[in-house]
Write a protein that holds these residues in place. Structure first.
Motif, PDB file in Angstrom:
ATOM      1  N   ASN A 247       0.802  -1.213   0.000  1.00 52.30           N
ATOM      2  CA  ASN A 247       0.000   0.000   0.000  1.00 52.30           C
ATOM      3  C   ASN A 247       0.841   1.272   0.000  1.00 52.30           C
ATOM      4  O   ASN A 247       0.295   2.368  -0.040  1.00 52.30           O
ATOM      5  CB  ASN A 247      -0.979  -0.006   1.164  1.00 52.30           C
ATOM      6  N   SER A 248       2.130   1.148   0.044  1.00 51.91           N
ATOM      7  CA  SER A 248       2.970   2.321  -0.221  1.00 51.91           C
ATOM      8  C   SER A 248       2.907   2.674  -1.710  1.00 51.91           C
ATOM      9  O   SER A 248       3.179   3.815  -2.097  1.00 51.91           O
ATOM     10  CB  SER A 248       4.417   2.058   0.204  1.00 51.91           C
ATOM     11  N   TYR A 249       2.494   1.707  -2.559  1.00 53.55           N
ATOM     12  CA  TYR A 249       2.411   1.913  -4.011  1.00 53.55           C
ATOM     13  C   TYR A 249       0.997   2.191  -4.506  1.00 53.55           C
ATOM     14  O   TYR A 249       0.804   2.969  -5.438  1.00 53.55           O
ATOM     15  CB  TYR A 249       2.943   0.672  -4.747  1.00 53.55           C
ATOM     16  N   LEU A 321       9.050   7.010  -2.220  1.00 53.07           N
ATOM     17  CA  LEU A 321       8.731   6.680  -3.603  1.00 53.07           C
ATOM     18  C   LEU A 321       8.469   7.941  -4.422  1.00 53.07           C
ATOM     19  O   LEU A 321       8.912   8.055  -5.575  1.00 53.07           O
ATOM     20  CB  LEU A 321       7.512   5.763  -3.673  1.00 53.07           C
ATOM     21  N   HIS A 322       7.753   8.884  -3.847  1.00 53.04           N
ATOM     22  CA  HIS A 322       7.485  10.147  -4.540  1.00 53.04           C
ATOM     23  C   HIS A 322       8.791  10.852  -4.900  1.00 53.04           C
ATOM     24  O   HIS A 322       8.942  11.384  -6.000  1.00 53.04           O
ATOM     25  CB  HIS A 322       6.609  11.055  -3.677  1.00 53.04           C
ATOM     26  N   ARG A 323       9.754  10.845  -3.969  1.00 48.92           N
ATOM     27  CA  ARG A 323      11.042  11.487  -4.229  1.00 48.92           C
ATOM     28  C   ARG A 323      11.773  10.801  -5.379  1.00 48.92           C
ATOM     29  O   ARG A 323      12.275  11.464  -6.300  1.00 48.92           O
ATOM     30  CB  ARG A 323      11.919  11.451  -2.970  1.00 48.92           C
ATOM     31  N   ILE A 324      11.822   9.464  -5.331  1.00 48.96           N
ATOM     32  CA  ILE A 324      12.551   8.715  -6.356  1.00 48.96           C
ATOM     33  C   ILE A 324      11.923   8.907  -7.734  1.00 48.96           C
ATOM     34  O   ILE A 324      12.620   9.164  -8.729  1.00 48.96           O
ATOM     35  CB  ILE A 324      12.594   7.221  -5.982  1.00 48.96           C
ATOM     36  N   LEU A 325      10.602   8.792  -7.807  1.00 46.96           N
ATOM     37  CA  LEU A 325       9.919   8.920  -9.091  1.00 46.96           C
ATOM     38  C   LEU A 325      10.113  10.312  -9.685  1.00 46.96           C
ATOM     39  O   LEU A 325      10.359  10.469 -10.883  1.00 46.96           O
ATOM     40  CB  LEU A 325       8.432   8.623  -8.933  1.00 46.96           C
ATOM     41  N   ALA A 326      10.042  11.333  -8.842  1.00 50.41           N
ATOM     42  CA  ALA A 326      10.258  12.694  -9.323  1.00 50.41           C
ATOM     43  C   ALA A 326      11.663  12.865  -9.872  1.00 50.41           C
ATOM     44  O   ALA A 326      11.876  13.464 -10.925  1.00 50.41           O
ATOM     45  CB  ALA A 326      10.002  13.701  -8.188  1.00 50.41           C
ATOM     46  N   SER A 327      12.646  12.294  -9.167  1.00 50.29           N
ATOM     47  CA  SER A 327      14.043  12.414  -9.582  1.00 50.29           C
ATOM     48  C   SER A 327      14.300  11.692 -10.898  1.00 50.29           C
ATOM     49  O   SER A 327      14.904  12.246 -11.823  1.00 50.29           O
ATOM     50  CB  SER A 327      14.956  11.847  -8.492  1.00 50.29           C
ATOM     51  N   VAL A 328      13.839  10.433 -11.007  1.00 47.64           N
ATOM     52  CA  VAL A 328      14.092   9.642 -12.204  1.00 47.64           C
ATOM     53  C   VAL A 328      13.351  10.219 -13.413  1.00 47.64           C
ATOM     54  O   VAL A 328      13.937  10.376 -14.501  1.00 47.64           O
ATOM     55  CB  VAL A 328      13.668   8.172 -11.990  1.00 47.64           C
ATOM     56  N   LEU A 329      12.094  10.560 -13.250  1.00 45.53           N
ATOM     57  CA  LEU A 329      11.300  11.057 -14.375  1.00 45.53           C
ATOM     58  C   LEU A 329      11.788  12.422 -14.835  1.00 45.53           C
ATOM     59  O   LEU A 329      11.757  12.718 -16.039  1.00 45.53           O
ATOM     60  CB  LEU A 329       9.816  11.108 -13.987  1.00 45.53           C
ATOM     61  N   ASN A 330      12.285  13.255 -13.929  1.00 43.39           N
ATOM     62  CA  ASN A 330      12.842  14.540 -14.334  1.00 43.39           C
ATOM     63  C   ASN A 330      14.139  14.347 -15.113  1.00 43.39           C
ATOM     64  O   ASN A 330      14.431  15.083 -16.051  1.00 43.39           O
ATOM     65  CB  ASN A 330      13.113  15.412 -13.093  1.00 43.39           C
ATOM     66  N   THR A 331      14.923  13.328 -14.720  1.00 38.66           N
ATOM     67  CA  THR A 331      16.147  13.024 -15.438  1.00 38.66           C
ATOM     68  C   THR A 331      15.853  12.562 -16.860  1.00 38.66           C
ATOM     69  O   THR A 331      16.547  12.951 -17.810  1.00 38.66           O
ATOM     70  CB  THR A 331      16.949  11.926 -14.693  1.00 38.66           C
ATOM     71  N   ILE A 332      14.812  11.733 -16.994  1.00 35.92           N
ATOM     72  CA  ILE A 332      14.426  11.244 -18.317  1.00 35.92           C
ATOM     73  C   ILE A 332      13.987  12.388 -19.233  1.00 35.92           C
ATOM     74  O   ILE A 332      14.326  12.448 -20.397  1.00 35.92           O
ATOM     75  CB  ILE A 332      13.297  10.211 -18.196  1.00 35.92           C
ATOM     76  N   LYS A 333      13.236  13.340 -18.655  1.00 35.91           N
ATOM     77  CA  LYS A 333      12.775  14.501 -19.428  1.00 35.91           C
ATOM     78  C   LYS A 333      13.956  15.342 -19.883  1.00 35.91           C
ATOM     79  O   LYS A 333      13.966  15.916 -20.952  1.00 35.91           O
ATOM     80  CB  LYS A 333      11.822  15.335 -18.580  1.00 35.91           C
TER      81      LYS A 333
END
Length: 333
Positions: A247-249, A321-333
């Motif tokens: 449920n963290s996801y 998870l919010h921190r990681i997703l923001a970091s990875v997706l911003n890098t991809i952009k």
């Protein structure tokens, strides 16, 4: 990453199960243009798993790289981490020590993964292979043993770990962000599962596809000691416990904008009431519970235990998870 297939076999006291598993790997028909290897992870075994693995592989004249690597820290997730760390190729095939892969499994896995760079994970189709004819209750619940087509893969975004194939490059990205799983995999008699589901959830949230393919066939050998009602009940307990951790996801996957604290704490009190009602019913009703009622009881018990013990962990992990997703997706952009 170099394209090819790294077969990772995670083992804990697997000496009895390995001969057939390794035999089916040796029988793989892999075209010469597909590089592949086998890595056996000896995960804190107390039998001679590593020795048996080498002895069995040496029975076959195969020009394939074969390694046994020790992981002294117990736990399936730690074993898989060690396998990922040592995998030479981009496509990592997790073959459990009780999985008997059909002889085209590796070649088809390679073809599927190379056909679409957006496929992050692909699952196969396990076939229930009991050591002896199963009792009726076991037969009717064989889905719990990894069995049949994974029809839910595209809509629910996960496949079970047995026979699944992942891209190593995704794990390299996640490691740079210090992603840690909240699930641990099985630890001794604790049948904590869900680490495969969690991996798929994370891969999906990074923008990849999670699919299954029924052409990837393997037999899932089930020993006699796991063909009983108590095992099924224990499995339902720990699956419910694990579902709590995941449920963290779920709020992220479901675009639920409520505060995670409100979701988890509200669920805890509802489950506590349900648990108390079940206990009262069991105390006052003298007739034995049906098998279905026993399963429901163990599921509620597992959910309540999971919430009682892990609410703070789930909230902390969700925010991370919010921190990681923001970091990875911003890098991809």
């Amino acid at each position: 990453m170099q394209l090819g297939v790294s077969v990772i076999v995670c083992c804990y006291n697997s000496a009895e199960r390995l001969p057939q598993t390794i035999k089916h790997l040796a029988l793989q028909r892999v075209p010469s243009h597909i590089p592949w290897e086998i890595i056996v992870i000896d995960n804190a075994s107390t039998d001679n798993t590593g020795v048996i693995a080498d002895q069995e592989w040496n029975k076959y004249s195969k020009q394939v790289k074969f390694r046994v690597i020790k992981q002294p820290v117990a736990g399936l997730s730690y074993a898989r981490e060690k396998g990922i760390e040592n995998a030479q190729y981009e496509y990592m095939l997790f073959c459990d020590d009780d999985n008997w892969l059909y002889n085209d499994y590796i070649s088809k896995s390679y073809e599927i993964m190379t056909s679409d760079p957006q496929i992050g994970a692909v699952g196969g189709c396990g076939i229930f292979e009991p050591e002896q004819p199963a009792w009726f209750e076991v037969e009717t619940h064989k889905i719990a043993y990894v069995n049949g087509p994974q029809t839910w893969a595209k809509t629910e975004h996960w496949v079970y770990g047995a026979g699944s194939v992942y891209r190593k490059s995704i794990f390299i990205t996640l490691r740079k962000e210090n992603w840690r799983q909240i699930t641990t995999g099985r630890l001794g008699n604790k049948l904590i599962s869900g680490e495969d589901v969690e991996i798929c959830f994370m891969i999906y949230l990074l923008g990849y596809k999670i699919i299954s393919d029924d052409k990837l066939l393997f037999k899932h050998f089930v020993p006699i000691k796991r063909q009983n009602i108590n095992y099924i009940l224990n499995l339902h307990y720990w699956q419910s416990y694990t579902n709590v951790l995941l449920n963290s996801y779920y709020p992220i996957l479901n675009h639920d904008e409520r505060q995670i604290e409100k979701i988890i704490n509200g669920w805890y009190w509802i489950t506590a009431k349900t648990f108390l009602k079940q206990k009262v019913k069991c105390f006052f009703v003298k007739k034995p519970l049906t098998f279905k009622e026993k399963i429901n009881y163990h599921a509620v018990l597992g959910t309540f235990a999971g919430l009682r013990e892990n609410r703070e962990r789930i909230i902390e992990h969700h925010n991370e998870l919010h921190r990681i997703l923001a970091s990875v997706l911003n890098t991809i952009k």
